[in-house]
Motif scaffolding. Structure first.
Motif: not given
Length: 397
Positions: A169-170, A195-199, A225-226
């Protein structure tokens, strides 16, 4: 740059069936701008917001002669607001840590003239209430707030990029960060996580402002986002071109009740359910949100709902495949929104409250083929969705 803090209590009548709001606004010239929004959500029974400390940051003010701040209540029926109180308002200069691509983590000290090279180093050096100011450039890293209630602010989301390098996650919030933990003015991209690749946001409720979250992937939930057990606020956020199994753009998990305002969700893909958004046992609110061009091979191209109650106010859902909304349980409340096909395009066995002011007209996006979702001057959807007028009148199509 200034940090404004205040204590606030907001009480709506316990028997209200309508949503009531408290807006905190500021003015540095002739126009008032919204800084924070608090919602007493009647559908959740959360009509009372207890005393708590809140803050927001004003950046890029330059030479400032006058700053005005006001607290304004609004809603469906103002008489349903019992009372609201504000105390201990303070305005202070925020401590700053500076980051630039020309900086150094080895020899830098985080000052403006000697900045750090990485955002994480600045976060690690900061304390609650501090501000991390990030100059334009691309930062290849994965950052974690580590429980600090700080503001991390980029120079501009078009030019200030955090690239997760597909290493997880970023951005991560998972240590009880609250609304005074702010992420603003970045593009968040190239994240890849379970879970939540970006945020990834769990058991935390940060404030997300002026972000573009694009090109991220998840092996499970929430390509962009997750949220799990979160009451985050998202304002002026674009979530585009992300991919996940469930919830290509966003996944809202158990006990989450975020608020989304002026948010664009487009071009996301899910291999199971919820091309744009998926929800499970969550209760978010959507105000002026555009959800378009999202797809899934399962159900709910725009939104997939499971055991969920959501409210859509002044929203646009258009050209999502295979349905605009699919609900297998819970309730979808819709007012003053434009949903392609109307109630017919809301599938599943859940409940629908199709309220007043809804339409099913072509919104007349200026150039959706090139991701321009502003509205034509003659659109009947003006006042709905995330974006305003962006082109001359168009044919109805």
């Amino acid at each position: 740059d200034l940090k404004i803090t205040f204590d606030m209590h907001f009480d709506a009548w316990s028997g209200t069936t309508t949503n009531e709001y408290l807006y905190i606004e500021y003015c540095t010239g002739s126009d008032w701008e919204n800084a924070l929004t608090f919602l007493a959500d009647a559908e959740l029974g959360a009509v009372d917001i207890p005393w708590g400390n809140n803050s927001f940051l004003l950046t890029g003010l330059g030479d400032l002669d006058t700053l005005q701040i006001r607290f304004r209540t609004a809603g469906t029926y103002s008489y349903n607001i019992n009372s609201w109180y504000v105390d201990n308002v303070s305005i202070q200069l925020a401590p700053f840590w500076y980051v630039a691509t020309t900086g150094s983590d080895a020899t830098g000290d985080g000052t403006y003239t000697n900045p750090f090279a990485t955002i994480q180093t600045a976060i690690d050096s900061s304390s609650d209430g501090d501000v991390v100011s990030v100059a334009a450039g691309t930062y290849v890293e994965n950052i974690d707030y580590n429980g600090k209630n700080i503001s991390v602010i980029g120079e501009d989301r078009e030019t200030t990029i955090i690239d997760g390098n597909q290493a997880g996650s970023v951005v991560t919030f998972e240590n009880d960060e609250d609304s005074t933990s702010v992420l603003s003015s970045f593009t968040i991209t190239n994240g890849s996580g379970y879970s939540g690749g970006g945020i990834f946001c769990a058991n935390s409720s940060p404030t997300l402002l002026n972000l573009t979250i694009s090109g991220n992937t998840s092996n499970s939930t929430g390509g962009g986002i997750v949220f799990t057990s979160s009451s985050s606020s998202l304002v002026n956020v674009a979530i585009t071109g992300n991919t996940g199994n469930v919830g290509g753009g966003i996944h809202f998990n158990s006990a989450s009740s975020p608020s989304l305002e002026n948010v664009m969700i487009s071009g996301n893909t899910a291999s199971q359910d919820g091309g744009g958004i998926s929800l499970f046992a969550a209760s978010p609110s959507f105000t002026n949100v555009t959800i378009t061009g999202n797809t899934t091979t399962g159900n709910g191209g725009g939104i997939f709902c499971g055991y969920t109650t959501i409210s859509l106010v002044n929203c646009i859902l258009w050209e999502n495949f295979p349905q605009e909304i699919y609900t297998n349980s819970g309730t979808v409340n819709v007012i003053y929104s434009n949903i392609q096909g109307g109630e017919i395009n809301i599938g599943g066995s859940g409940g629908i409250n199709w309220g007043e002011g809804n339409i099913t007209d072509n919104p007349l996006f200026c150039d959706s083929d090139n991701n321009d979702y502003t509205l034509a001057e003659n659109s009947t959807s003006i006042g709905m969705g995330a974006l305003g007028v962006g082109c001359d009148p168009m044919d109805g199509g």
